[in-house]
Design a protein around this motif. Structure first.
Motif, PDB file in Angstrom:
ATOM      1  N   GLN A  36      -1.956  -3.451  -5.185  1.00 35.42           N
ATOM      2  CA  GLN A  36      -2.233  -2.782  -3.913  1.00 35.42           C
ATOM      3  C   GLN A  36      -2.016  -3.705  -2.720  1.00 35.42           C
ATOM      4  N   GLY A  58       0.795  -1.219   0.000  1.00 33.05           N
ATOM      5  CA  GLY A  58       0.000   0.000   0.000  1.00 33.05           C
ATOM      6  C   GLY A  58       0.823   1.263   0.000  1.00 33.05           C
ATOM      7  N   LYS A  78      -5.767  -4.544  -7.727  1.00 32.09           N
ATOM      8  CA  LYS A  78      -5.902  -5.153  -6.392  1.00 32.09           C
ATOM      9  C   LYS A  78      -4.669  -5.990  -6.037  1.00 32.09           C
ATOM     10  N   GLU A  96      -9.580   5.863 -10.627  1.00 31.54           N
ATOM     11  CA  GLU A  96      -9.599   5.443  -9.234  1.00 31.54           C
ATOM     12  C   GLU A  96      -8.930   6.528  -8.399  1.00 31.54           C
ATOM     13  N   VAL A 118      -1.373   9.821 -13.362  1.00 29.60           N
ATOM     14  CA  VAL A 118      -1.575  10.063 -11.938  1.00 29.60           C
ATOM     15  C   VAL A 118      -1.669  11.571 -11.768  1.00 29.60           C
ATOM     16  N   TYR A 133      -7.211   7.896  -4.708  1.00 32.58           N
ATOM     17  CA  TYR A 133      -6.421   7.362  -3.591  1.00 32.58           C
ATOM     18  C   TYR A 133      -6.430   8.383  -2.473  1.00 32.58           C
ATOM     19  N   LEU A 134      -6.274   7.889  -1.268  1.00 33.17           N
ATOM     20  CA  LEU A 134      -6.356   8.742  -0.092  1.00 33.17           C
ATOM     21  C   LEU A 134      -5.003   9.377   0.203  1.00 33.17           C
ATOM     22  N   ARG A 140      -5.486  13.606  -6.576  1.00 35.11           N
ATOM     23  CA  ARG A 140      -5.268  12.276  -5.991  1.00 35.11           C
ATOM     24  C   ARG A 140      -6.094  11.205  -6.704  1.00 35.11           C
ATOM     25  N   SER A 141      -5.850  11.126  -8.007  1.00 31.41           N
ATOM     26  CA  SER A 141      -6.551  10.127  -8.808  1.00 31.41           C
ATOM     27  C   SER A 141      -5.617   9.553  -9.861  1.00 31.41           C
ATOM     28  N   PRO A 153       0.316   5.658  -2.282  1.00 28.53           N
ATOM     29  CA  PRO A 153      -0.033   7.028  -1.850  1.00 28.53           C
ATOM     30  C   PRO A 153       1.144   7.787  -1.235  1.00 28.53           C
TER      31      PRO A 153
END
Length: 135
Positions: free
Chosen positions: A87, A22, A84, A129, A110, A131-132, A115-116, A25
């Motif tokens: 990640q 992960g 997935k 998608e 990106v 992301y945080l 933040r996508s 980010p």
């Protein structure tokens, strides 16, 4: 400081703070903090572009194919599966690129500000998608 030095510093900072699983980010936030606005990858060539408000840097990639080949059709379920796996820390970055190419991705961008990540097929079909931010 040159754009190359900015990129190198951001990558080094990311390597120090990102978790094994992960970690994307963290990398993205380090690049954003270093002044990068977006990063675009082209497949199957593997070329990547890093953009700031004043500069663009291109890094030649390693091709995923060795000869002229048909472009795979965009396959959103296969793309989501590849995302997935990545990640969850179950693939290397080169394997990730091969997997998304096999899913029909010819380019992805990106956006560090929003933040996508948006993945595009040859026919401009896309999947986005978010992301945080890191905390």
């Amino acid at each position: 400081m040159t754009i190359e030095q900015q990129l190198q510093q951001a990558m080094e900072k990311s390597q120090k703070i990102r978790p094994a699983i992960g970690g994307f980010p963290y990398l993205a936030d380090c690049l954003r903090q270093a002044g990068f606005l977006k990063n675009t990858w082209y497949l199957p060539s593997g070329d990547s572009f890093y953009f700031t408000s004043n500069y663009a840097l291109v890094i030649p990639g390693t091709s995923l194919i060795e000869a002229p080949s048909p472009c795979p059709a965009f396959n959103e379920p296969a793309l989501i599966k590849a995302l997935k796996l990545d990640q969850a820390g179950q693939t290397t970055f080169p394997a990730f690129l091969k997997n998304i190419w096999s899913a029909g991705v010819v380019m992805y961008t990106v956006d560090f500000t929003h933040r996508s990540v948006t993945y595009y097929g040859a026919d401009n079909t896309h999947y986005q998608e978010g992301y945080l931010p890191i905390t």
